[in-house]
Write a protein that holds these residues in place. Structure first.
Motif, PDB file in Angstrom:
ATOM      1  N   SER A  19      47.880  60.098  49.456  1.00  0.00           N
ATOM      2  CA  SER A  19      49.301  59.762  49.396  1.00  0.00           C
ATOM      3  C   SER A  19      49.891  59.651  50.803  1.00  0.00           C
ATOM      4  O   SER A  19      50.662  58.725  51.095  1.00  0.00           O
ATOM      5  CB  SER A  19      50.058  60.832  48.591  1.00  0.00           C
ATOM      6  OG  SER A  19      51.440  60.542  48.539  1.00  0.00           O
ATOM      7  N   ASP A  20      49.544  60.578  51.695  1.00  0.00           N
ATOM      8  CA  ASP A  20      50.054  60.520  53.067  1.00  0.00           C
ATOM      9  C   ASP A  20      49.599  59.242  53.767  1.00  0.00           C
ATOM     10  O   ASP A  20      50.372  58.627  54.516  1.00  0.00           O
ATOM     11  CB  ASP A  20      49.582  61.740  53.862  1.00  0.00           C
ATOM     12  CG  ASP A  20      50.302  63.016  53.453  1.00  0.00           C
ATOM     13  OD1 ASP A  20      51.362  62.918  52.789  1.00  0.00           O
ATOM     14  OD2 ASP A  20      49.806  64.110  53.779  1.00  0.00           O
ATOM     15  N   GLN A  21      48.359  58.845  53.540  1.00  0.00           N
ATOM     16  CA  GLN A  21      47.857  57.618  54.159  1.00  0.00           C
ATOM     17  C   GLN A  21      48.578  56.389  53.615  1.00  0.00           C
ATOM     18  O   GLN A  21      48.858  55.443  54.357  1.00  0.00           O
ATOM     19  CB  GLN A  21      46.350  57.506  53.946  1.00  0.00           C
ATOM     20  CG  GLN A  21      45.558  58.517  54.763  1.00  0.00           C
ATOM     21  CD  GLN A  21      44.067  58.502  54.468  1.00  0.00           C
ATOM     22  OE1 GLN A  21      43.634  58.081  53.382  1.00  0.00           O
ATOM     23  NE2 GLN A  21      43.274  58.968  55.415  1.00  0.00           N
ATOM     24  N   ARG A  22      48.930  56.396  52.331  1.00  0.00           N
ATOM     25  CA  ARG A  22      49.671  55.257  51.763  1.00  0.00           C
ATOM     26  C   ARG A  22      51.052  55.136  52.404  1.00  0.00           C
ATOM     27  O   ARG A  22      51.564  54.036  52.591  1.00  0.00           O
ATOM     28  CB  ARG A  22      49.792  55.406  50.244  1.00  0.00           C
ATOM     29  CG  ARG A  22      48.473  55.253  49.510  1.00  0.00           C
ATOM     30  CD  ARG A  22      48.661  55.258  48.003  1.00  0.00           C
ATOM     31  NE  ARG A  22      47.481  55.828  47.360  1.00  0.00           N
ATOM     32  CZ  ARG A  22      47.446  56.986  46.725  1.00  0.00           C
ATOM     33  NH1 ARG A  22      48.542  57.707  46.602  1.00  0.00           N
ATOM     34  NH2 ARG A  22      46.327  57.425  46.195  1.00  0.00           N
ATOM     35  N   GLN A  23      51.676  56.295  52.717  1.00  0.00           N
ATOM     36  CA  GLN A  23      52.981  56.244  53.388  1.00  0.00           C
ATOM     37  C   GLN A  23      52.837  55.613  54.775  1.00  0.00           C
ATOM     38  O   GLN A  23      53.714  54.852  55.220  1.00  0.00           O
ATOM     39  CB  GLN A  23      53.578  57.649  53.506  1.00  0.00           C
ATOM     40  CG  GLN A  23      53.723  58.415  52.195  1.00  0.00           C
ATOM     41  CD  GLN A  23      54.282  57.578  51.062  1.00  0.00           C
ATOM     42  OE1 GLN A  23      55.342  56.955  51.185  1.00  0.00           O
ATOM     43  NE2 GLN A  23      53.570  57.558  49.945  1.00  0.00           N
ATOM     44  N   GLN A  24      51.738  55.910  55.450  1.00  0.00           N
ATOM     45  CA  GLN A  24      51.497  55.316  56.767  1.00  0.00           C
ATOM     46  C   GLN A  24      51.252  53.813  56.644  1.00  0.00           C
ATOM     47  O   GLN A  24      51.693  53.037  57.505  1.00  0.00           O
ATOM     48  CB  GLN A  24      50.299  55.992  57.437  1.00  0.00           C
ATOM     49  CG  GLN A  24      50.521  57.465  57.762  1.00  0.00           C
ATOM     50  CD  GLN A  24      49.282  58.111  58.348  1.00  0.00           C
ATOM     51  OE1 GLN A  24      48.711  57.614  59.332  1.00  0.00           O
ATOM     52  NE2 GLN A  24      48.836  59.217  57.765  1.00  0.00           N
ATOM     53  N   ILE A  41      40.828  61.925  44.651  1.00  0.00           N
ATOM     54  CA  ILE A  41      41.187  61.142  45.839  1.00  0.00           C
ATOM     55  C   ILE A  41      41.298  62.086  47.028  1.00  0.00           C
ATOM     56  O   ILE A  41      41.985  63.110  46.960  1.00  0.00           O
ATOM     57  CB  ILE A  41      42.509  60.383  45.637  1.00  0.00           C
ATOM     58  CG1 ILE A  41      42.335  59.290  44.576  1.00  0.00           C
ATOM     59  CG2 ILE A  41      43.003  59.783  46.948  1.00  0.00           C
ATOM     60  CD1 ILE A  41      43.578  58.465  44.334  1.00  0.00           C
ATOM     61  N   ARG A  42      40.634  61.717  48.105  1.00  0.00           N
ATOM     62  CA  ARG A  42      40.698  62.486  49.338  1.00  0.00           C
ATOM     63  C   ARG A  42      41.035  61.540  50.480  1.00  0.00           C
ATOM     64  O   ARG A  42      40.806  60.332  50.367  1.00  0.00           O
ATOM     65  CB  ARG A  42      39.356  63.176  49.608  1.00  0.00           C
ATOM     66  CG  ARG A  42      38.955  64.143  48.503  1.00  0.00           C
ATOM     67  CD  ARG A  42      37.618  64.783  48.793  1.00  0.00           C
ATOM     68  NE  ARG A  42      37.203  65.660  47.706  1.00  0.00           N
ATOM     69  CZ  ARG A  42      36.085  66.364  47.699  1.00  0.00           C
ATOM     70  NH1 ARG A  42      35.254  66.283  48.718  1.00  0.00           N
ATOM     71  NH2 ARG A  42      35.785  67.140  46.680  1.00  0.00           N
ATOM     72  N   PRO A  43      41.561  62.062  51.579  1.00  0.00           N
ATOM     73  CA  PRO A  43      41.893  61.182  52.703  1.00  0.00           C
ATOM     74  C   PRO A  43      40.678  60.384  53.154  1.00  0.00           C
ATOM     75  O   PRO A  43      39.572  60.917  53.263  1.00  0.00           O
ATOM     76  CB  PRO A  43      42.359  62.162  53.786  1.00  0.00           C
ATOM     77  CG  PRO A  43      42.843  63.361  53.029  1.00  0.00           C
ATOM     78  CD  PRO A  43      41.945  63.473  51.834  1.00  0.00           C
ATOM     79  N   ARG A  82      48.037  64.318  39.650  1.00  0.00           N
ATOM     80  CA  ARG A  82      46.929  65.281  39.738  1.00  0.00           C
ATOM     81  C   ARG A  82      45.733  64.730  40.515  1.00  0.00           C
ATOM     82  O   ARG A  82      44.745  65.447  40.714  1.00  0.00           O
ATOM     83  CB  ARG A  82      46.454  65.699  38.334  1.00  0.00           C
ATOM     84  CG  ARG A  82      47.538  66.131  37.369  1.00  0.00           C
ATOM     85  CD  ARG A  82      48.553  67.085  37.931  1.00  0.00           C
ATOM     86  NE  ARG A  82      48.012  68.396  38.271  1.00  0.00           N
ATOM     87  CZ  ARG A  82      48.751  69.408  38.684  1.00  0.00           C
ATOM     88  NH1 ARG A  82      50.067  69.260  38.826  1.00  0.00           N
ATOM     89  NH2 ARG A  82      48.195  70.564  38.981  1.00  0.00           N
ATOM     90  N   SER A  83      45.817  63.476  40.978  1.00  0.00           N
ATOM     91  CA  SER A  83      44.652  62.830  41.598  1.00  0.00           C
ATOM     92  C   SER A  83      44.187  63.532  42.874  1.00  0.00           C
ATOM     93  O   SER A  83      43.006  63.446  43.225  1.00  0.00           O
ATOM     94  CB  SER A  83      44.966  61.364  41.902  1.00  0.00           C
ATOM     95  OG  SER A  83      46.043  61.254  42.819  1.00  0.00           O
ATOM     96  N   GLU A  84      45.088  64.193  43.589  1.00  0.00           N
ATOM     97  CA  GLU A  84      44.692  64.897  44.806  1.00  0.00           C
ATOM     98  C   GLU A  84      44.714  66.410  44.627  1.00  0.00           C
ATOM     99  O   GLU A  84      44.596  67.152  45.606  1.00  0.00           O
ATOM    100  CB  GLU A  84      45.620  64.499  45.961  1.00  0.00           C
ATOM    101  CG  GLU A  84      45.483  63.043  46.371  1.00  0.00           C
ATOM    102  CD  GLU A  84      46.368  62.671  47.547  1.00  0.00           C
ATOM    103  OE1 GLU A  84      46.301  63.367  48.579  1.00  0.00           O
ATOM    104  OE2 GLU A  84      47.129  61.698  47.427  1.00  0.00           O
ATOM    105  N   MET A  85      44.855  66.870  43.379  1.00  0.00           N
ATOM    106  CA  MET A  85      44.976  68.311  43.148  1.00  0.00           C
ATOM    107  C   MET A  85      43.845  68.880  42.304  1.00  0.00           C
ATOM    108  O   MET A  85      43.059  69.689  42.772  1.00  0.00           O
ATOM    109  CB  MET A  85      46.330  68.609  42.502  1.00  0.00           C
ATOM    110  CG  MET A  85      47.504  68.154  43.362  1.00  0.00           C
ATOM    111  SD  MET A  85      49.075  68.675  42.713  1.00  0.00           S
ATOM    112  CE  MET A  85      48.986  70.435  43.015  1.00  0.00           C
ATOM    113  N   ASP A  86      43.745  68.472  41.046  1.00  0.00           N
ATOM    114  CA  ASP A  86      42.759  69.086  40.151  1.00  0.00           C
ATOM    115  C   ASP A  86      42.203  68.104  39.121  1.00  0.00           C
ATOM    116  O   ASP A  86      41.749  68.517  38.060  1.00  0.00           O
ATOM    117  CB  ASP A  86      43.376  70.296  39.438  1.00  0.00           C
ATOM    118  CG  ASP A  86      44.687  69.960  38.729  1.00  0.00           C
ATOM    119  OD1 ASP A  86      45.084  68.780  38.707  1.00  0.00           O
ATOM    120  OD2 ASP A  86      45.328  70.889  38.195  1.00  0.00           O
TER     121      ASP A  86
END
Length: 459
Positions: free
Chosen positions: A188-193, A150-152, A417-421
């Motif tokens: 994740s940051d976009q979901r917070q927005q 997952i990417r922005p 781990r979806s946005e990490m590895d």
């Protein structure tokens, strides 16, 4: 000028090389020298290397552009350096050669490394979970930098997404697919927005609305996606110790795998959100050597110096041998001290030194000297030092293996781990178990829950 060992064996010819019409500029096939190219070399790609070659010369190569620290860039920058005539790009990162030196060009050379660093290597018995794959472990990715599935989202509009979610939940029934299309394709940051925009636009709490529309594993997965990662880790730890019984595997999975910064943020969040001291709760719910190991982990004080001291690795390996295999009984505090304080690269070197001293794998020795939760905790630390994505691949496999599915573990690892590895985890999963992660998810889950899990994993 050609470079010994480069390109690696197995690449005898490169289709499309030399480029048509430029045979006079590029050397004949089979000669891997790097000429100066009109307009700069590399011919495309990276910033300062796109200008005309500077007057200075890279050692031994006329006209080759120099860069701070030498060319190619520092090890993390190998990946993506364009190659003439379609020549493959070789991955950078741990296990793929050394930085440039005056003694040679230093282009990344695949080298035999432990646990998937590069080349073909077998995982020794006991890693992970006693599994030894039937095929050698290959490099996990084209580039060795960690990569999430997952990417922005580009052209992100929190208000538009909030409106889509509102429509999906409004009226009779729920449009689960619309919800999946949004949450599986936003960071994740976009979901917070989105969550904030939803409250601003409708005066309602998005999480409460989602909970009223969903249930079971789908609800747990959606709610996990809308939690900031640090909060989700703190929340998972709190629930692992709340009420009767303790979920020790959750404590191990989180506290033994996170970085110093992540652990300190978890400790802070745990205090702020739940009004409790995590170390106090750990002490209350665990005991003995396992308690001491987790308390050590809660400090977030592991050495994070990436430089390996090989003499110290030899000394630590000797101390571990004398504390376990080399004596009657076990000095548990010695294992705790070394595994809780040394950096992961340092521990990897210690594992290699130990196998030479003891003629046995350190993971196997821990299995012989320890049992229960402390054994699992110590092994988790070593497995992360050797190959963190392989550890999570193993956890996912065992969450779905056999009768029943450990859905909480499946959800927690996929989400965190979806946005990490998760890209590397998927690739190692296939190499270790000869089946894809998507195949096991498809056979162990169903409905919207399955569709959302597959969407997150990039299927």
């Amino acid at each position: 000028m050609s470079y010994p060992g480069y390109p690696p064996s197995g690449y005898p010819a490169f289709p499309g090389y030399p480029p048509t019409g430029q045979e006079s500029v590029f050397p004949p096939a089979g000669q891997y020298s790097y000429p100066a190219v009109p307009g700069g070399f590399p011919p495309m790609g990276g910033s300062e290397y796109n200008a005309a070659p500077p007057t200075g010369e890279f050692p031994g190569i006329a006209g080759y552009p120099t860069a701070p620290g030498g060319y190619p860039p520092a090890p993390s920058g190998y990946a993506g350096v364009p190659q003439p005539g379609g020549m493959p790009t070789y991955p950078g990162g741990a296990g793929f050669g050394v930085p440039p030196t005056s003694s040679g060009f230093g282009y990344p050379q695949p080298q035999a490394q432990t646990y998937g660093g590069g080349g073909s290597v077998q995982i020794p018995a006991g890693y992970p979970g006693g599994q030894t794959p039937s095929t050698p472990l290959q490099p996990a990715a084209v580039t060795q930098s960690m990569q999430g599935t997952i990417r922005p989202a580009l052209n992100f509009d929190a208000g538009r997404d909030a409106e889509i979610l509102r429509k999906a939940m409004k009226g009779f029934g729920t449009d689960e697919q619309a919800i999946i299309d949004v949450v599986a394709n936003r960071s994740s940051d976009q979901r917070q927005q989105i969550k904030a925009a939803f409250k601003t636009m409708y005066g309602k709490d998005l999480i409460k609305d989602l909970k009223s529309e969903l249930s079971g594993n789908m609800e747990e997965l959606i709610l996990a996606l809308f939690m900031p990662r640090t909060y989700y880790d703190a929340w998972s730890l709190r629930h692992a110790m709340k009420g009767a019984g303790t979920q020790e595997n959750v404590l191990i999975e989180i506290l033994c795998t996170r970085t110093n910064h992540e652990i300190r943020e978890i400790v802070r969040c745990y205090k702020n959100e739940f009004g409790r001291d995590i170390e106090h709760d750990v002490r209350a719910d665990t005991s003995g050597h396992f308690e001491r190991l987790l308390v050590s982990m809660c400090q977030g004080n592991r050495d994070e110096n990436q430089t390996v001291d090989y003499q110290k690795a030899q000394q630590d390996a000797q101390r571990l041998y004398q504390a376990g295999e080399g004596k009657l009984g076990t000095d548990e505090s010695c294992f705790n001290m070394i595994l809780a304080s040394r950096s992961f690269p340092q521990l990897k070197a210690t594992v290699e030194a130990y196998s030479q001293i003891a003629n046995r794998d350190l993971l196997s020795s821990i299995g012989r000297e320890f049992s229960g939760n402390v054994e699992r905790g110590l092994k988790t630390i070593l497995q992360c030092a050797l190959n963190r994505p392989a550890f999570f691949a193993d956890r996912l496999y065992h969450a779905m293996k056999g009768a029943g599915t450990d859905d909480s573990t499946l959800v927690r690892i996929i989400v965190t781990r979806s946005e990490m590895d998760l890209v590397q985890i998927k690739q190692l999963f296939t190499q270790m178990y000869q089946k894809t992660l998507a195949t096991m998810i498809s056979s162990d889950t169903s409905g919207d829950y399955r569709r959302l899990l597959l969407a997150i994993t990039g299927q």
